[in-house]
Every structure is written in structure tokens, then in C-alpha cells.
Design an enzyme around this catalytic site. Structure first.
Site, PDB file in Angstrom:
ATOM      1  N   ASN A  43     108.462  34.599  59.931  1.00  0.00           N
ATOM      2  CA  ASN A  43     109.037  33.410  59.305  1.00  0.00           C
ATOM      3  C   ASN A  43     108.299  33.109  58.009  1.00  0.00           C
ATOM      4  O   ASN A  43     107.089  33.343  57.878  1.00  0.00           O
ATOM      5  CB  ASN A  43     109.079  32.209  60.253  1.00  0.00           C
ATOM      6  CG  ASN A  43     107.772  31.872  60.925  1.00  0.00           C
ATOM      7  OD1 ASN A  43     106.903  32.724  61.094  1.00  0.00           O
ATOM      8  ND2 ASN A  43     107.627  30.626  61.326  1.00  0.00           N
ATOM      9  N   ILE A  44     109.062  32.603  57.043  1.00  0.00           N
ATOM     10  CA  ILE A  44     108.546  32.331  55.699  1.00  0.00           C
ATOM     11  C   ILE A  44     108.967  30.910  55.343  1.00  0.00           C
ATOM     12  O   ILE A  44     110.161  30.652  55.121  1.00  0.00           O
ATOM     13  CB  ILE A  44     109.117  33.341  54.683  1.00  0.00           C
ATOM     14  CG1 ILE A  44     108.821  34.780  55.130  1.00  0.00           C
ATOM     15  CG2 ILE A  44     108.548  33.070  53.288  1.00  0.00           C
ATOM     16  CD1 ILE A  44     109.606  35.844  54.363  1.00  0.00           C
ATOM     17  N   GLU A  45     108.001  29.994  55.347  1.00  0.00           N
ATOM     18  CA  GLU A  45     108.336  28.584  55.131  1.00  0.00           C
ATOM     19  C   GLU A  45     108.289  28.226  53.651  1.00  0.00           C
ATOM     20  O   GLU A  45     107.899  29.034  52.802  1.00  0.00           O
ATOM     21  CB  GLU A  45     107.378  27.714  55.963  1.00  0.00           C
ATOM     22  CG  GLU A  45     107.546  28.011  57.442  1.00  0.00           C
ATOM     23  CD  GLU A  45     106.813  27.078  58.371  1.00  0.00           C
ATOM     24  OE1 GLU A  45     105.872  26.381  57.932  1.00  0.00           O
ATOM     25  OE2 GLU A  45     107.197  27.061  59.564  1.00  0.00           O
ATOM     26  N   CYS A  54     113.732  32.274  59.080  1.00  0.00           N
ATOM     27  CA  CYS A  54     113.171  32.646  60.383  1.00  0.00           C
ATOM     28  C   CYS A  54     112.796  34.125  60.408  1.00  0.00           C
ATOM     29  O   CYS A  54     113.336  34.932  59.641  1.00  0.00           O
ATOM     30  CB  CYS A  54     114.191  32.406  61.494  1.00  0.00           C
ATOM     31  SG  CYS A  54     114.514  30.679  61.858  1.00  0.00           S
ATOM     32  N   GLU A  56     113.522  36.375  62.607  1.00  0.00           N
ATOM     33  CA  GLU A  56     114.637  37.250  62.993  1.00  0.00           C
ATOM     34  C   GLU A  56     115.491  37.592  61.781  1.00  0.00           C
ATOM     35  O   GLU A  56     115.879  38.734  61.569  1.00  0.00           O
ATOM     36  CB  GLU A  56     115.510  36.558  64.048  1.00  0.00           C
ATOM     37  CG  GLU A  56     114.794  36.245  65.353  1.00  0.00           C
ATOM     38  CD  GLU A  56     114.122  34.881  65.359  1.00  0.00           C
ATOM     39  OE1 GLU A  56     113.609  34.447  64.304  1.00  0.00           O
ATOM     40  OE2 GLU A  56     114.097  34.247  66.429  1.00  0.00           O
ATOM     41  N   CYS A  94     116.684  30.809  67.219  1.00  0.00           N
ATOM     42  CA  CYS A  94     117.462  29.604  66.901  1.00  0.00           C
ATOM     43  C   CYS A  94     118.942  29.973  66.766  1.00  0.00           C
ATOM     44  O   CYS A  94     119.308  31.152  66.638  1.00  0.00           O
ATOM     45  CB  CYS A  94     116.934  28.934  65.629  1.00  0.00           C
ATOM     46  SG  CYS A  94     117.519  29.687  64.106  1.00  0.00           S
ATOM     47  N   CYS A  97     120.019  32.043  63.695  1.00  0.00           N
ATOM     48  CA  CYS A  97     119.698  33.471  63.829  1.00  0.00           C
ATOM     49  C   CYS A  97     120.662  34.167  64.792  1.00  0.00           C
ATOM     50  O   CYS A  97     121.060  35.312  64.562  1.00  0.00           O
ATOM     51  CB  CYS A  97     118.252  33.657  64.278  1.00  0.00           C
ATOM     52  SG  CYS A  97     117.084  33.267  62.962  1.00  0.00           S
TER      53      CYS A  97
HETATM   54  N1  THU Z   1     111.369  29.977  63.682  1.00  0.00           N
HETATM   55  C1  THU Z   1     111.631  31.320  63.640  1.00  0.00           C
HETATM   56  O1  THU Z   1     111.106  32.044  62.783  1.00  0.00           O
HETATM   57  N2  THU Z   1     112.466  31.834  64.566  1.00  0.00           N
HETATM   58  C2  THU Z   1     113.043  31.124  65.573  1.00  0.00           C
HETATM   59  O2  THU Z   1     113.883  31.633  66.284  1.00  0.00           O
HETATM   60  C3  THU Z   1     112.639  29.723  65.802  1.00  0.00           C
HETATM   61  C4  THU Z   1     111.980  29.066  64.632  1.00  0.00           C
HETATM   62  C5  THU Z   1     110.440  29.411  62.686  1.00  0.00           C
HETATM   63  C6  THU Z   1     111.059  28.561  61.637  1.00  0.00           C
HETATM   64  C7  THU Z   1     109.894  27.714  61.205  1.00  0.00           C
HETATM   65  O3  THU Z   1     109.137  28.417  60.239  1.00  0.00           O
HETATM   66  C8  THU Z   1     109.043  27.577  62.459  1.00  0.00           C
HETATM   67  O4  THU Z   1     109.488  28.611  63.330  1.00  0.00           O
HETATM   68  C9  THU Z   1     109.156  26.253  63.163  1.00  0.00           C
HETATM   69  O5  THU Z   1     110.476  25.911  63.387  1.00  0.00           O
END
Ligand code: THU
Length: 140
Positions: A43-45, A54, A56, A94, A97
Site C-alpha cells: 500500500n502507498i498512502e 492498496c 492488492e 477491501c 480491490c
Molecule cells: N489497505 C490495503 O492496502 N489493502 C486492503 O485490502 C485493506 C486496506 C491499506 C490502505 C491503507 O493504506 C491502509 O491499508 C489502511 O486502510
């Protein structure tokens, strides 16, 4: 035969690159393509929050950018900072995804591994996690 343990190892490897200064929740995904290659994603915020990608989807978009569009399975790991590798809880993908998966993957055969550690993981088909999926078929 899917080498689930190899996929899990790759997911944990990918998790190390998670960029999570806001949630501190680190996710790793390893996507197995039909050609046998494994595509990793984290994941890259973002400071504006909504541009966050996300793990995935990072894995899917990386593969697709290389011209690969046939997929067999994905393994997903996720936990907050400070939790030792393999000691987190299950991290389910999520809904966004799941929808991206449905664009490229067969609902009945694509496997999703939701992983705590190498010995403890859940296995679902995409169709089980996205019943009554809306897909390109609906637009024909
Ligand atoms: N996140 C994912 O990368 N994949 C998921 O299926 C659930 C959520 C990440 C998004 C965000 O960076 C962090 O988790 C918190 O929601």
C-alpha cells in the site's frame, strides 16, 4: 499447483515496502500470474488520503503495466507497525480491490489467500468474496 507458501513469503516481502506514514497499517500482496510470475504490491498512502493505493491494486497494476492480464491467485498480509511478521490478524481485501480483481479474474477459479502466517491462512474464490459481481458482462 499453487505454491501458497511461496506466495505468502512474497507477500511478506512486499509488505516491507509499504508506505504508510498516516495509518501505519502495512499491507503486502503477492499476485500469481498464469505465466508463473509473481507480482508484488504494497500500500502507498498519500497526504490527501484518497490517492492511497492498496497493496492488492499495486500488484495488479504493476502486472498489467507489464502486459500481463491472466491471474491465478493472490496472497495478502497486513498489520500495524510493531507487530512481528506473521503475528498479525487476517487482512481481507477491501471492496474496491475485489472489484478490480473482478475486472481481470475469473470469479469461480481465482483464489484469494488471506494470511496470518505460513501455516494459518484462509482460502476463498473471488466469487465467494464478491457475490453478484458487477462486471463487463453487465455492459454487453
Ligand atoms: N489497505 C490495503 O492496502 N489493502 C486492503 O485490502 C485493506 C486496506 C491499506 C490502505 C491503507 O493504506 C491502509 O491499508 C489502511 O486502510
Amino acid at each position: 499447483m499453487i505454491d501458497v507458501k511461496l506466495l505468502i513469503d512474497n507477500a511478506f516481502e512486499a509488505q516491507k515496502n509499504a508506505y504508510t506514514p498516516y495509518s501505519h497499517f502495512n499491507v503486502g500482496a503477492a499476485l500469481l500470474a498464469a505465466n508463473g510470475k509473481i507480482y508484488k504490491g504494497c500500500n502507498i498512502e498519500n497526504a490527501a488520503y484518497t490517492p492511497t493505493n492498496c497493496a492488492e491494486r499495486t500488484a495488479f497494476f504493476t502486472a498489467i503495466a507489464e502486459g500481463v492480464k491472466d491471474f491465478t491467485a493472490i496472497a495478502i498480509v497486513g498489520n500495524k507497525d510493531g507487530i512481528k511478521m506473521g503475528e498479525g490478524d487476517y487482512c481481507a481485501p477491501c471492496a474496491v480491490c475485489r472489484q478490480v480483481m473482478a475486472e481481470f479474474c475469473d470469479l469461480d477459479t481465482f483464489k484469494i489467500y488471506i494470511v496470518k502466517n505460513r501455516e494459518d491462512y484462509l482460502e476463498y474464490t473471488l466469487g465467494e468474496l464478491l457475490p453478484l459481481a458487477f462486471t463487463g458482462k453487465n455492459l454487453e
